[in-house]
Structure formats: C-alpha cells, structure tokens
Design an enzyme around this catalytic site. Structure first.
Site, PDB file in Angstrom:
ATOM      1  N   PHE A  98      -1.846  24.548  62.437  1.00 27.81           N
ATOM      2  CA  PHE A  98      -1.963  25.765  63.225  1.00 27.81           C
ATOM      3  C   PHE A  98      -2.181  25.397  64.694  1.00 27.81           C
ATOM      4  CE2 PHE A  98      -3.175  27.295  58.988  1.00 27.81           C
ATOM      5  CZ  PHE A  98      -2.299  28.382  58.881  1.00 27.81           C
ATOM      6  N   HIS A 132      12.103  25.494  61.614  1.00 24.70           N
ATOM      7  CA  HIS A 132      11.560  25.657  60.264  1.00 24.70           C
ATOM      8  C   HIS A 132      12.679  25.439  59.250  1.00 24.70           C
ATOM      9  CE1 HIS A 132       8.586  27.003  57.340  1.00 24.70           C
ATOM     10  NE2 HIS A 132       9.545  27.690  56.745  1.00 24.70           N
ATOM     11  N   ASP A 176       4.807  31.521  60.262  1.00 24.64           N
ATOM     12  CA  ASP A 176       6.268  31.448  60.389  1.00 24.64           C
ATOM     13  C   ASP A 176       6.894  32.840  60.386  1.00 24.64           C
ATOM     14  OD1 ASP A 176       5.854  28.666  60.152  1.00 24.64           O
ATOM     15  OD2 ASP A 176       5.981  28.802  57.977  1.00 24.64           O
ATOM     16  N   PRO A 218      43.797   2.584  44.689  1.00 24.34           N
ATOM     17  CA  PRO A 218      44.752   2.983  43.653  1.00 24.34           C
ATOM     18  C   PRO A 218      45.328   4.353  43.982  1.00 24.34           C
ATOM     19  CG  PRO A 218      42.513   3.317  42.870  1.00 24.34           C
ATOM     20  CD  PRO A 218      42.400   2.669  44.225  1.00 24.34           C
ATOM     21  N   ALA A 219      46.417   4.704  43.322  1.00 20.22           N
ATOM     22  CA  ALA A 219      47.012   6.018  43.544  1.00 20.22           C
ATOM     23  C   ALA A 219      46.003   7.106  43.230  1.00 20.22           C
ATOM     24  CB  ALA A 219      48.263   6.177  42.678  1.00 20.22           C
ATOM     25  N   GLY A 234      55.468   2.255  47.605  1.00 16.61           N
ATOM     26  CA  GLY A 234      55.557   3.707  47.620  1.00 16.61           C
ATOM     27  C   GLY A 234      56.827   4.175  48.287  1.00 16.61           C
ATOM     28  N   SER A 235      56.778   5.370  48.847  1.00 12.05           N
ATOM     29  CA  SER A 235      57.974   5.976  49.428  1.00 12.05           C
ATOM     30  C   SER A 235      58.322   5.351  50.770  1.00 12.05           C
ATOM     31  CB  SER A 235      57.769   7.482  49.603  1.00 12.05           C
ATOM     32  OG  SER A 235      56.803   7.737  50.604  1.00 12.05           O
ATOM     33  N   CYS A 248      60.544   1.609  39.759  1.00  9.10           N
ATOM     34  CA  CYS A 248      61.123   1.330  41.074  1.00  9.10           C
ATOM     35  C   CYS A 248      62.416   0.515  40.995  1.00  9.10           C
ATOM     36  CB  CYS A 248      60.103   0.623  41.966  1.00  9.10           C
ATOM     37  SG  CYS A 248      59.411  -0.871  41.241  1.00  9.10           S
ATOM     38  N   PHE A 308      63.355   8.960  40.771  1.00  6.01           N
ATOM     39  CA  PHE A 308      62.120   8.420  40.198  1.00  6.01           C
ATOM     40  C   PHE A 308      61.715   9.214  38.962  1.00  6.01           C
ATOM     41  CE2 PHE A 308      57.935   6.231  40.543  1.00  6.01           C
ATOM     42  CZ  PHE A 308      58.441   4.972  40.815  1.00  6.01           C
TER      43      PHE A 308
END
Length: 728
Positions: free
Chosen positions: A72, A89, A124, A508-509, A560-561, A617, A716
């Site tokens: 206080f 608060h 408060d 990983p994918a 990958g692509s 692939c 694919f």
C-alpha cells in the site's frame, strides 16, 4: 515502485532515509545520467515513514510509474507528482483485483491480460488508462504468460501510457463493478494445498496457477511435495509405480514421463517436476537414488561468468550469495525469475529457461547449469541402447550401429512411413526403409577412408615439386527433403554429410515429418552426440528459408520443385555464398520400339509411371511408343492397370495407396482436366475413387502432342502420358 528525475544534483535525502540511488549500469536511465531509486518500504505499522516521504518529495518527480504494486502506497505519495501516479496490474480489471495472474489461471479464464490504471486509495480500483489481452492456452503457466505477453507487451504499454500522459491524451475510464472480483493473496501455506477431490481440469488449473512460486503442494506417500509442470494427460494409463496421494485421497502413478494424478472425473493430470525437501527433481525419478554430482573445472572466462552471476543474484535477492543459497527459499517470486533470465541474457549473452532454475535452485547448481549452457551443451546423461561385453578383464559398453537400430525398428519405420506419406507398407518396408538402412551401412564404411591426394606439379630437379590436398569437414550442412520418400531422402543426404565429419540441420517435408522424428529418437539410442543431427520440422517459408539464409550453414541440399529451387539458390548466394546441391523437377522419357519384348515393355512402362503412386522424381513422365505397336501396347497397359489393387496402404495385398496430401491431390485433378481440355484422349482413370482419402485412379492419356502442358510438365502422380511416333 521506481521513480526518476532528470536533474537531482545536490539532492540530500533526509536523515535516516531509505531512498538511495540504485547502482545501474545498463539501463536507459544510466545512459541519460538519471538516478533511479527503489523504495523498500513506505509504511511501518500501517503509518507512512515520514523520512522516506520527505526524501521522495525532494526528488520532484513529475509522474509516478508503478510497474507492479505489492504494497500500500500512501496517498500523499500517489498524489504528489503533477501527473499523479499510474500502475501496471497483471489482469483485465476489474476482474482479479487482488492476486491477479495466479487467479486468472486457477479460475480457468480463457483470456489473460494487463491494465494500466490511475492509482487511487482503493484495491486496484482506479480509472483505466489502457488494457491489452491475450488468449490463455491449455498448458500456460504464470511464467509462460509473463514471457510471451505480460512482460514484453507490458513494458511497451507502460511506455505508451507515459507518452499519453505527457501528451495529455491519457483517458480515465471508471471501472465498472459488474464482473469485478478481489482474491486475496495465496501466501498462506494452507491455501496452497491442492484439492484432489475435483475434476482433473480444476486440479491442473490450480497447480499451473502456482507453478513457479510458491508452488501447489500435496502429500506423496505421506511426504510433503510441491508440484510443478502440470499438463492434461490425453494418453492411456501407463504402467508405473503406484503411490499414495494426499491424505487418503487416492492413488497416483510414477511413470517415465512424470507423476499422474487422477481427478474426480477419472481424467488425469501429469506432473513433470516435484520439490521434495526443498530439492527439485523430475517426478519420474521419485524414489530413485540420486546420482552424485561432479564438480566442473572452470576456465578463467567461466569463473568471470560465475562472478557476474553472483552479482545478478545479489541484485535481485538483496542478500549476500553463497554456494548453498536457494533462490526460492529467499522468497523470490515469478517476476524475479523473469528478471533473472532476462539479466543473464542481457549481461552474459546466455539464454536460460525458467525450468533451468527450477531444476537447480541452489546457486552452485545453477551456476554450473549456466556454464554448461555457455559451452553449448548440458550434463544430462544420454540414455541409449548399449552393447556390453567383458574384455581385457573389464566390462565395456559401446553404442549400437545406427543401421542396426533401423533394422530392428524397420516394421515400425515402414508403418510410420505408410501412415505419413501414403506409401504401400510392403513397398515402404523394402524400398523406403530397406534402401535407407543399406545407405547408412555403406556410408559408415567411408568414415575413415576420406583422404586427400598428393599431386606432382614439377619434375624439374632438384626439388621435384608437388602439392597435396587435404579434405576437411565443411561444417554445418542444411538439408531440405521432399515428401515422397521421407526416410530415404533423409538417409541419402544425411549419411554422406556425417561420414565426412559434418553436422546437419534437416527440415523434413511439412506434410510427412514423422519418420524423421523417429529417426532422431534412434540416433539418441545409437549414442550420436547432441547437436550432430538436428531435425527441425516446419514450413518451407519459415524453417526452410531460415536454414537457407543462416550464415553458419555452409552447405545446403534441397530436393523439390524447380521454382522453389530457384528461390533457395538465390538465398544461398545472398546469405554467405554457401555451397548448394539442387535436385529439381524433370520429365524423363521412355521410348518403346516395335522390336521390344511387349510384355516386359508393359511392365516397365507401368512401373516407371505408377511406382509409389507416381510420386517419384525419376518417373517415366512421358512414354513414346512406335506406331506399329501403339494400339496393342495401350490395350495391354489398360488391362494390367485394371488389375491393380487400390486401397489401404497397410493391407499387404494393396499395390497402390493414396496420394500424399490434399493440395497435391487437387493439383493432379487439375492436371488431368487440363490434359482433356487440350485434346489429349483420356483412355482410362482420371477420377477420384469413391472412398475416404486422397485416392486417384491410375490414369492413361494417349494422343498427346508436344505442345500440350501434360507433355511438358511433370505430374508427379500416377498419370501415364503416351505419344505415338512413326516407324522408321
């Protein structure tokens, strides 16, 4: 409460004052040469300390900022500055006016937050200046809420509030009484005992509400223990040691992941850590003999780390620190833990976690943990399968071969691969897993056979000069693998990296990470040291991009692509010109002449296209068939395709499983639709099979011309594209 004044030269605090400037070296205030004060107490026996009040007024602060008020404050302190006082608060007032964050969790609130309000003489209850909120996750604790929101956002918002005050735009919104609550402090021990005769969710909320301090407690085999690291248990009941919980309340289970408590609704709560006789241990280790602790041999630099750490502890706890000082026994709370972690990060550049302190609350133990973290590791014992034998009059142990462990778990790996990628189980067992095992066996033999070359460059006498090369590890290798052969692509890329002495970080994918994670578990059992193999699941845009851009990754391998490969090559060049290997899209041809063995050509053509559902692939993306045998070839292919068993990949009779994931499945349907629109003849298939899952009929196109999209672009998938060429 802290307060500051830009110009306080000549300030002489009143006699006996407790108001003295803090020694600050790294704060913004110190940069501006502004003294900062921390007041230990404003009252005694309920009455203001006049000498403190007088010294405070001499500072002449324009605004009081109360980051969090646990005592206080006299009203003549609050009202003295020109702009009065504002307070932070940690709840969304008017709810939880008292013990805020603890009660937010104990009450099971779905939303947490903080309020900045104008301080008044109530509990408060002053007008609101601003509020911000966040969602509460199922396993949040006081610490996680502070770390992710209340602490960082709170600092920003206090600065925002001060700015509003200075501009005269700070609102004063009266607090409403609807929904208002005031909960007293949980400081008394009897209030910290968990009630086990209630549903599991309520037990969990209570324990996590007291998680960092002071800790909820109960009796375990009639021994008082505190409970930390609570989470709702969603698995089946595990095997373990049965223990008595509470005062004849019920039974608990000590198992390899912690301590299970059973709620009145039959659901369970798992406890990760418990404190027994002031010592924090993993709950799973309860009742086991404690291992003796080895002391660390410190370098001069590490001794300076311990010395700096001692000063940090002393500054937070305001006491003299020795080896046996217990952080929590001094009365430290949640904010002290947050401050400790932040100061270690700022001053020592070492990132510790709250849990590190829970598991080593004595100064010496925590100092060792900090030193070990600075070395880049920890002293946790690795648990893995060992081969033991007696030789040279001693018992020796050594790790298994990694490949052997994969062979032991090949059925499990194949099952995971099938569930994750849609590969037929029998194919996964033979190819995905089988070829991976052989890859690891092969490259294990290269570990001690990588060496340089001696090259004569000048035979002129008398020196006959030569040069020699020495091959050394490149360092950290980043690997980004596709979703069609998850385990095999991991093995093909990772095994040679390790054989050459490198470490790897592999993503990983996103749609098929499970065998990579299982593989990581096996590397632990094989005894591979921490940090050598790092599996980092995530999206390509976030995780993959981070690997490609990281300056300490020296080599990157990607499959990958083509479009993504172009982005990765640019990232590798822009970051640190790292070496890069790319395996991208293709459209491999298969040419069949009229003098072929027709039945073999049919088998080879189908295998080239439909193997692993076409997700291959090196698939034969386009077949060229001589005109004289074209029609009979197409007829025989259709006949054999109709015999293919399509269905559950775990069924041993299945030869064709589902496509890997939804986005790819929809892309294949678009590919087929475009082929029909361009004028190719759909001879067979091309539709989704009427059953749950991404099952596509094997598809056969004829009359495909060179200008068509399906003649140029890789599908694919299980799509056979046939073009006719004239004899001769």
């Amino acid at each position: 409460m802290t307060l500051a004044k830009p110009s306080v030269e000549g300030l002489k605090p009143a006699k006996g004052t407790q108001l003295n400037p803090l020694k600050v070296e790294t704060t913004t205030a110190s940069v501006d040469d502004t003294p900062v004060y921390k007041v230990k107490a404003w009252r005694k026996a309920g009455k203001p300390l006049q000498d403190v009040i007088d010294s405070y007024k001499e500072v002449g602060a324009d605004l009081n900022v109360l980051p969090f008020c646990s005592q206080f404050i006299p009203m003549d302190v609050i009202n003295f500055p020109k702009h009065k006082s504002i307070c932070y608060h940690p709840s969304l007032l008017p709810k939880h006016r008292g013990d805020a964050v603890h009660r937010t969790l104990i009450s099971g609130d779905k939303e947490a937050g903080f309020s900045v309000f104008w301080a008044d003489d109530g509990l408060d209850t002053g007008p609101i200046l601003l509020q911000k909120s966040c969602s509460v996750e199922s396993n949040d604790t006081v610490d996680t809420l502070y770390n992710k929101f209340l602490y960082p956002e709170g600092i920003l918002s206090m600065a925002e509030a001060v700015d509003k005050v200075s501009k005269g735009t700070a609102p004063r919104i009266p607090q409403i009484e609807e929904g208002a609550s005031y909960e007293p402090s949980l400081g008394k021990k009897e209030l910290q005992m968990v009630n086990l005769l209630q549903p599991a969710l309520n037990i969990h909320n209570f324990i996590r509400g007291l998680d960092s301090a002071p800790g909820a407690w109960t009796l375990l085999n009639n021994q008082e223990v505190k409970l930390f690291g609570s989470s709702l248990w969603t698995e089946s009941e595990p095997q373990g040691q049965t223990v008595e919980i509470g005062e004849n309340t019920g039974k608990g289970i000590i198992h390899d992941k912690g301590l299970l408590l059973i709620g009145s609704d039959g659901k369970m709560v798992n406890i990760q850590r418990i404190q027994v006789e002031g010592k924090m241990i993993q709950a799973s280790n309860y009742g086991k003999a404690e291992k003796s602790r080895e002391s660390l041999q410190l370098t001069d630099e590490e001794k300076s780390i311990v010395s700096a750490l001692n000063q940090i502890w002393s500054g937070i706890l305001n006491i003299e620190i020795n080896k046996q000082t217990d952080f929590f026994s001094t009365g430290a709370g949640s904010m002290d833990i947050v401050r400790l972690v932040e100061e270690i990060r700022e001053k020592l550049g070492i990132q510790m976690q709250n849990e590190d302190l829970f598991m080593a609350s004595l100064f010496q133990e925590f100092a060792d943990a900090v030193v070990l973290k600075s070395r880049g590791g920890s002293k946790k014992d690795l648990t893995y399968n060992r081969i033991s034998l007696n030789a040279n009059n001693m018992d020796i142990n050594f790790p298994n071969q990694l490949a052997d462990l994969m062979d032991e778990h090949k059925e499990e790996l194949a099952t995971i691969e099938s569930l994750d990628s849609g590969a037929v189980y029998t194919l996964a067992l033979k190819t995905h897993v089988g070829m991976s095992i052989e890859t690891w066996r092969y490259f294990a033999g290269w570990c001690d056979k990588i060496h340089g070359t001696t090259i004569p460059i000048n035979h002129a006498r008398p020196n006959r000069n030569l040069t020699f090369t020495k091959k050394e590890p490149i360092g950290v290798c980043g690997l980004i693998t596709p979703w069609n052969y998850p385990l095999m692509m991991l093995s093909w890329k990772m095994a040679p990296c390790l054989a050459a002495g490198n470490t790897v970080v592999m993503k990983p994918a996103q749609v098929s990470p499970l065998t990579a994670l299982k593989f990581a578990e096996l590397t632990l059992k094989a005894g591979i040291p921490p940090g050598v193999i790092n599996i980092l699941p995530g999206t390509g845009s976030e995780t993959g991009n981070a690997i490609a851009h990281h300056p300490e990754v020296r080599k990157l391998g990607f499959t990958g692509s083509t479009s993504v490969g172009q982005v990765i090559m640019k990232s590798c060049a822009d970051s640190n010109l790292k070496k890069v290997s790319l395996e991208l899209g293709g459209k491999s041809p298969l040419i069949i002449f009229d003098d072929c063995d027709l039945e073999r050509a049919v088998r080879m053509g189908m295998s080239g296209v439909f193997f692993n559902k076409g997700e291959n692939c090196i698939a034969a993306g386009r077949l060229f068939v001589e005109s004289s045998i074209h029609d009979i070839f197409v007829k025989r292919v259709i006949e054999e395709t109709k015999k293919m068993v399509i269905g559950d990949p775990l069924n041993r009779s299945t030869s064709h499983g589902p496509q890997n994931h939804k986005a790819h499945f929809e892309k294949l349907l678009e590919y087929i639709s475009l082929g029909v629109k361009e004028g190719a003849k759909l001879e067979y298939g091309g539709k989704r099979i009427d059953r749950p899952g991404f099952f596509l009929e094997p598809t056969i196109f004829t009359n495909v011309e060179d200008h068509m999209y399906i003649a140029q672009e890789e599908s694919f998938g299980p799509i056979m594209v046939i073009s006719k060429f004239t004899s001769g």
